[in-house]
Design a protein around this motif. Structure first.
Motif: not given
Ligand SMILES: Nc1ncnc2c1ncn2[C@@H]1O[C@H](COP(=O)(O)OP(=O)(O)OP(=O)(O)O)[C@@H](O)[C@H]1O
Ligand code: SF4
Ligand SMILES: [Mg+2]
Lengths: 309, 338
Positions: A202-203, A205-206, A208-213, B86, B89, B103
């Motif tokens: 799950x983390x 996804x977290x 990725x959801x932060x917008x990290x490359x 990117x 997000x 998470x």
């Protein structure tokens, strides 16, 4: 972290003390004496030799002498190689063994890491399959078979690398390679399995959801967590390589510890056997200690819970 | 009222061994500035897939956007490249997930997990990001944030982890926050705290929220509008009051009837809807609820009902709303008395 380290360190000292003690008493339970041609020796000479090595003292005294020497790094004199100190012989042979073993572990870990990482990131592609094949190969072929094959083809037939003896850096390549393959195999499997699991966590996804490359997600978030189990296996694996190197050293006629060890067993050289056993124990326990510390650095859960107690 | 997000006729499918799973089959809804939209519906109806598609977090393969638009501030995110996404997000759209235990990254300090987004998107130095992270932790109600920031997730309780997740999500002041069942994994008392926190922060930083939940009590508490999904489709949408007091769709009736009520103290029975949703590998041509609907007519199984307007803010997709259909009243358990 300091508490954790100290705790590990004290475990290590206790472990070594137990090993040294057990080894000492086991040696004294063995039948036979280290004296060559025992029956032909006149009684008084035998007596003299026993006296010289302190073998006539009561066992507790011998034990105390032995332990006293041990803490000062003195493993006693060899029974069979006249006038030579066991610690001196180890000091002579060990650098060779350590070099080929260490090189094998470092090389094997790096290649294994890359291979496992690629396999996990390119799951289901030919690269993944290739890495599986290398792993199966590495686990199923014993290192002495590989060593012998290498010595024959690369050394004798094609003459690319020296077949035997310890002459230059080139002498270390084949023995190290023969030892490294199993490291590559095991490390790459561990990394792949863990990486695949971590990438689905799950983390991830977290992250990725932060917008990290993607590269940050993979290296900063995934790899660190995937490394933890691989590091635990590194301890036993290094031990495996160290013991495995005894055979490889014989194949390539290297002047490492392996030679002394084999000889000392054949000759009933008690001090030598005890010395090498203890030396290996120190090595193995140190490796496990270092791995524990590494583990603590990488995984805060371990570090912190270890410190609480 | 400016639209922050406008999802138009979104279709998302997954390629599986058994064929194409049509998880989302034409979802349309919008979110305006500062608004909270709740998405409700049974397990498997496509709520998470819809929300993750907005963030383009659906792994491809096996998932893919088959059709439709995700218009965010005038740009169609469905057409965005990974590089463009990117930048969106974490910065413009942020997300909170269901289980705060899994998470957060277990081997990274909570502080770093907050600062990395700030450093990524806002060009902050480490020091600035660190200060901002402390401020965020304080904002979400974590005591002594200066020392907490150095801790790891396992040193936080479940409720605190979800607060930390909210701090991560809101650090860059996103225009839209998507919360996918943010309270499901928490204790009941903590659930209320987290919902209150979200309400409070929404006012402070003026963000829009999409809240996915099973809990109609939470919906009543926080939502301005409700989107009811069933089998990958939106079957009814309207303002909170419209859904609670004038529900039109038999499935919405069923949902409401299965919800415990505080406004009635008699022992009205809670009625779970019998049956199960259709297989999305091979969805029926007509109304997906037909097999379970007590009012199903012949036309229902043959043709998907059009979406009709009950009011400008209230839409429903049900043949009962057709002028020729018989007049059916919702069951007593479903409608809230005003
Ligand atoms: N990776 C996938 N491969 C195949 N099918 C998938 C995949 N992910 C989701 N689905 C399908 O998409 C449908 C919708 O799933 P989704 O997770 O959006 O449901 P949900 O409404 O969020 O349910 P819940 O309330 O249980 O979270 C489900 O039928 C599921 O089987
Ligand atoms: S369209 Fe028909 S089957 Fe579907 S909900 Fe309406 S009445 Fe029931
Ligand atoms: Mg879901």
């Amino acid at each position: 972290m300091l508490k954790y380290t100290l705790k590990r360190l004290s475990y290590m000292v206790v472990t070594l003390w137990i090993i040294a003690t057990v080894t000492f008493f086991l040696m004294h339970l063995l039948p036979g004496t280290p004296l060559k041609n025992e029956e032909k020796l006149p009684e008084h000479i035998k007596e003299q030799i026993m006296e010289k090595y302190g073998l006539n003292d009561p066992l507790p005294v011998q034990y105390l002498n032995f332990m006293g020497g041990l803490v000062q790094g003195d493993l006693g004199a060899s029974y069979t190689q006249d006038g030579r100190e066991v610690s001196g012989m180890i000091a002579e042979g060990f650098p060779v063994s350590a070099f080929i073993g260490g090189q094998a572990v470092v090389f094997g870990s790096i290649v294994g890491l890359l291979l496992g990482l690629i396999a996990a990131l390119k799951r289901g592609t030919w690269m993944d399959n290739l890495s599986t094949m290398i792993a199966v190969f590495g686990i199923s072929i014993p290192n002495f078979v590989l060593g012998a094959l290498l010595a024959y083809f690369v050394g004798v037939k094609w003459g690319i690398l020296p077949v035997a003896l310890w002459e230059s850096y080139a002498s270390s390549i084949m023995p190290s390679f023969a030892l490294a393959l199993v490291v590559v195999a095991i490390i790459s499997r561990y990394i792949r399995t863990e990486m695949v699991e971590v990438l689905d966590a799950e983390y991830m996804k977290t992250a990725k959801a932060k917008g990290l490359p993607r590269r940050t997600v993979v290296f900063r978030h995934a790899l660190r967590n995937a490394l933890i189990p691989a590091i635990t296996i590194l301890g036993p694996l290094t031990v495996n390589i160290i013991t495995g190197s005894l055979v490889i050293e014989q194949i390539f006629a290297l002047p490492g510890i392996g030679e002394y060890f084999v000889k000392s067993i054949v000759n009933n050289d008690y001090t030598m056997i005890t010395g090498i056993t203890i030396f290996y124990s120190i090595l193995i326990v140190s490796v496990i200690f270092i791995v524990d510390i590494l583990y603590g650095i990488i995984d805060p859960r371990i570090r912190l819970s270890g410190a609480k107690e | 009222m400016t639209k922050v997000l406008d999802v138009k006729d979104l279709h998302v499918s997954f390629n599986t061994f058994n064929g194409e799973v049509q998880a989302v089959r034409g979802v349309t809804f919008d979110v305006t500035k500062g608004e909270t939209v709740a998405i409700v519906g049974e397990s498997g109806c496509g709520k998470s897939v819809t929300s993750q598609t907005i963030m383009r977090l659906i792994p491809n393969p096996p998932g893919f956007i088959k059709e439709g638009q995700i218009v965010f501030e005038g740009q169609d995110l469905a057409q965005y490249s990974e590089k463009q996404m990117e930048k969106v997000r974490g910065n413009d759209i942020a997300m909170i997930f269901q289980d705060p235990m899994t998470s957060l990254n277990p081997t990274m300090t909570v502080g770093r997990q907050i600062t990395e987004g700030l450093i990524q998107h806002q060009n902050m130095s480490k020091q600035e990001a660190h200060e901002k992270a402390i401020e965020m932790l304080r904002l979400v109600g974590i005591p002594s944030p200066e020392s907490r920031i150095k801790q790891y997730p396992h040193q936080f309780s479940g409720g605190m982890r979800q607060r930390a997740m909210i701090a991560i999500a809101l650090a860059c002041q996103p225009k839209l926050l998507i919360a996918d069942e943010p309270t499901t994994a928490l204790d009941v008392t903590i659930q209320a705290q987290i919902i209150d926190l979200m309400k409070d922060l929404q006012n402070k930083i003026d963000t829009s929220i999409i809240l996915i939940t099973h809990d109609l009590g939470v919906v009543a508490d926080i939502a301005d509008r409700v989107v009811v999904m069933y089998a990958g489709k939106v079957i009814e949408t309207g303002k909170l009051d419209e859904i609670f007091y004038q529900p039109k769709h038999p499935y919405t009736w069923g949902l409401l009837a299965s919800m415990p009520r505080l406004d009635q103290d008699d022992n009205t029975e809670l009625l779970p809807i019998p049956g199960s949703p259709p297989n999305l590998l091979n969805p029926p041509p007509g109304c997906p609820f037909a097999a379970r609907c007590p009012h199903a007519m012949k036309v229902c199984t043959e043709q998907m009902p059009e979406t009709t307007e009950v009011s400008t803010t209230h839409q429903v997709a049900c043949w009962l709303d057709h002028p020729l259909a018989p007049d059916v009243k919702p069951p007593a358990g479903a409608v809230r008395g005003e």
